[in-house]
Design a protein around this motif. Structure first.
Motif, PDB file in Angstrom:
ATOM      1  N   UNK A   1      -1.780 -13.181  -0.283  1.00  0.00           N
ATOM      2  CA  UNK A   1      -1.775 -11.759  -0.586  1.00  0.00           C
ATOM      3  C   UNK A   1      -0.624 -11.470  -1.536  1.00  0.00           C
ATOM      4  N   UNK A   2      -0.512 -10.210  -1.965  1.00  0.00           N
ATOM      5  CA  UNK A   2       0.517  -9.865  -2.939  1.00  0.00           C
ATOM      6  C   UNK A   2       1.920 -10.024  -2.376  1.00  0.00           C
ATOM      7  N   UNK A   3       2.059  -9.858  -1.072  1.00  0.00           N
ATOM      8  CA  UNK A   3       3.326 -10.099  -0.388  1.00  0.00           C
ATOM      9  C   UNK A   3       3.033 -11.003   0.792  1.00  0.00           C
ATOM     10  N   UNK A   4       4.095 -11.480   1.398  1.00  0.00           N
ATOM     11  CA  UNK A   4       3.929 -12.307   2.578  1.00  0.00           C
ATOM     12  C   UNK A   4       4.349 -11.494   3.795  1.00  0.00           C
ATOM     13  N   UNK A   5       3.540 -11.544   4.851  1.00  0.00           N
ATOM     14  CA  UNK A   5       3.851 -10.803   6.073  1.00  0.00           C
ATOM     15  C   UNK A   5       4.697 -11.678   6.980  1.00  0.00           C
ATOM     16  N   UNK A   6       5.824 -11.172   7.434  1.00  0.00           N
ATOM     17  CA  UNK A   6       6.763 -11.942   8.259  1.00  0.00           C
ATOM     18  C   UNK A   6       7.040 -11.188   9.558  1.00  0.00           C
TER      19      UNK A   6
ATOM     20  N   UNK B   1       6.642 -17.072  -0.447  1.00  0.00           N
ATOM     21  CA  UNK B   1       6.030 -16.300  -1.529  1.00  0.00           C
ATOM     22  C   UNK B   1       6.507 -16.884  -2.854  1.00  0.00           C
TER      23      UNK B   1
ATOM     24  N   UNK C   1      -5.256  -4.266  -3.083  1.00  0.00           N
ATOM     25  CA  UNK C   1      -4.680  -5.154  -4.098  1.00  0.00           C
ATOM     26  C   UNK C   1      -4.540  -4.381  -5.409  1.00  0.00           C
TER      27      UNK C   1
ATOM     28  N   UNK D   1       7.795  -7.664   8.482  1.00  0.00           N
ATOM     29  CA  UNK D   1       8.313  -7.415   7.134  1.00  0.00           C
ATOM     30  C   UNK D   1       7.337  -7.957   6.110  1.00  0.00           C
TER      31      UNK D   1
ATOM     32  N   UNK E   1       0.400  -4.586   1.229  1.00  0.00           N
ATOM     33  CA  UNK E   1       0.274  -4.985   2.645  1.00  0.00           C
ATOM     34  C   UNK E   1       0.401  -3.759   3.548  1.00  0.00           C
TER      35      UNK E   1
ATOM     36  N   UNK F   1       3.401  -4.795  -4.917  1.00  0.00           N
ATOM     37  CA  UNK F   1       3.016  -5.974  -4.138  1.00  0.00           C
ATOM     38  C   UNK F   1       3.330  -5.758  -2.653  1.00  0.00           C
TER      39      UNK F   1
ATOM     40  N   UNK G   1       7.466  -9.553   2.212  1.00  0.00           N
ATOM     41  CA  UNK G   1       8.443 -10.192   1.325  1.00  0.00           C
ATOM     42  C   UNK G   1       7.672 -10.711   0.122  1.00  0.00           C
ATOM     43  N   UNK G   2       8.153 -10.409  -1.077  1.00  0.00           N
ATOM     44  CA  UNK G   2       7.429 -10.846  -2.268  1.00  0.00           C
ATOM     45  C   UNK G   2       8.388 -11.090  -3.430  1.00  0.00           C
TER      46      UNK G   2
ATOM     47  N   UNK H   1      -1.319 -17.313   2.872  1.00  0.00           N
ATOM     48  CA  UNK H   1      -1.879 -15.967   3.048  1.00  0.00           C
ATOM     49  C   UNK H   1      -2.523 -15.444   1.760  1.00  0.00           C
TER      50      UNK H   1
END
Lengths: 320, 320
Positions: free
Chosen positions: B22-27, B110, A202, A34, A68, A64, A36-37, B20
């Protein structure tokens, strides 16, 4: 508050998940990864040519997640409302949220509303957080740029920043400059159909293209070399920037992306992007080089090379 | 902004996922059902006996997730900071966030920071959104209360509201009243070990116990009958409420829950809850009845019965 929710928010944002009315929303998800932002939007003014804080709040968080390579699916929306905000303004903004959510194919599944006294907030702040599904085998990250990769920009830069600023300052230009505020997830999905060899993505928002490229160069410990001539800037934006003393490289965008892709897929990628609504002016603007690590260099129109630095301080506060 | 993030937020909230950048966090998540919630905290003042806006922002969102029976795992944190907020205050608050996150076993993955001009916000607003994992076979929802179910309250009511109010108004009582602000996920996990026959859970925050019971009665289309004598209220809170003209039933809590459970498990559930730090004063306070649907009735200390209505308007603004 109950009336606001019942008569204003609910009719516009209604869906089965939001209707659960529990403290959290229950979601069934089978994916492994997933995204998540979170982002709070404090843009001033609330309405500007090409958009408003509602559209911005959806697009910002959708983008955002898309950066990813994720397919955005669920969003939250949390409102801080200053007493005295005209209900009609709020309704227009919530309607923008609805329209932008539909365009981006996302659902708002959980929400919160706080009203604060006059003087305790500036009209309206909106936080959106979001969840997206990352397809298997997709590993896009700011640290994955490699020497030889090509740098693609999806279109004209500077539109959002100049549109908001001109609205804020009451400036009029010959051609009205509209914000580029747009959801980029369909564009990213189209790009992933071409190839999974997208290494980094980005969206150049606060701080503009220059800041985004510097961040990518730093995270990947590479250099990036761009070609000034290749960067699409509208004549109207260039003229406004000259008048106001801004460099378009540092002006915020809200519907653009930078992609760092393997060299062999770059041309096909750009062709495909140009068929998409929000990628019509896509172009290869440079490439990743081994070093100097963390540096962005630009070949200027007159043939020289200059360093494009990180923005030292924010030139346009409350741009998003 | 960069310096704030680098020197203040990063050292206190650092973890591999947040890093990380980045614009979002990878989970990576393998569960089938997720809980997702959002809440913005605008409490005034930022610091109060028993807590601050930072602890509140973590507990509030953790508890909203726990009220679906979910194990909270990932949180976002988004800050709107008014220019001029003392850095030392911000540091204390971010440290509270760190401590509360540790206590609740959640990770902030995030984050976002916006600074607005002086006068455009009241010191600090924090939005937290959260993701939790809902175990298989758990289906807790506000609409699941059934006639015959018992209503359990986890402890004393009114502490948070009175603590914030007394701090705000500079009131002094003989005994200092502290907010009950606490993460309830461990308590809920312990309750789920006893039995999965928990039909509904809700934390009585804004609007207090009365509002929460009315919401549950309406969602489940049942009546709820409670016993005034069984509801734990501290003497100090009762005295403060009498002095200020408030009814403790309507005063906000931030570390309490209401559980609607099958009658056969109620006694065992309460015994187990009393072994938990945040359930020591748990008690059965009433039961679910067939009707009148949507109504909450209370047997008073003097033996009569009265209707406990929904709160018509917010008695304490900016309590969370």
């Amino acid at each position: 508050m109950h009336e606001l929710i019942q008569h204003l928010f609910a009719p516009l944002l209604d869906n089965e998940l939001l209707r659960q009315r529990d403290d959290s929303c229950r979601l069934e998800i089978s994916a492994q990864s997933l995204a998540f932002t979170t982002d709070t939007f404090v843009v001033k003014p609330l309405f500007f040519p090409g958009g408003d804080i509602g559209r911005l709040a959806i697009c910002g968080t959708v983008n955002d997640l898309a950066m990813l390579g994720a397919q955005p699916i669920y969003l939250s929306a949390a409102f801080v409302i200053e007493e005295g905000l005209p209900l009609e303004d709020l309704r227009r903004i919530v309607n923008s949220i609805r329209l932008a959510s539909e365009e981006a194919s996302v659902t708002i599944v959980t929400a919160d509303t706080k009203v604060v006294e006059k003087g305790s907030a500036d009209s309206l702040f909106i936080n959106t957080s979001g969840i997206g599904l990352i397809p298997r085998d997709i590993h896009i990250a700011g640290q994955n740029a490699r020497p030889g990769d090509r740098v693609i920009l999806s279109g004209y830069i500077g539109d959002h920043g100049i549109a908001v600023l001109s609205q804020r300052e009451g400036l009029r230009f010959q051609t009205e400059i509209e914000s580029d505020c747009a959801p980029l997830n369909a564009l990213v999905a189209a790009m992933l159909e071409v190839s999974s060899e997208i290494h980094a993505l980005r969206d150049p928002t606060r701080g503009g293209l220059a800041t985004t490229l510097n961040e990518l160069a730093a995270q990947s410990e590479v250099g990036i070399k761009i070609d000034e001539e290749a960067i699409p800037v509208r004549d109207s934006v260039r003229a406004a920037c000259e008048m106001l003393g801004y460099d378009p490289l540092y002006v915020a965008n809200e519907g653009k992306l930078v992609a760092v892709v393997a060299p062999q897929v770059a041309e096909t990628m750009v062709s495909r992007m140009r068929h998409e609504r929000y990628g019509a002016k896509a172009a290869i603007i440079g490439e990743v080089i081994a070093g100097p690590a963390g540096r962005v260099l630009m070949t200027t129109k007159i043939g020289g090379t200059r360093i494009v630095d990180m923005l030292a301080s924010e030139i346009l506060p409350r741009i998003c």
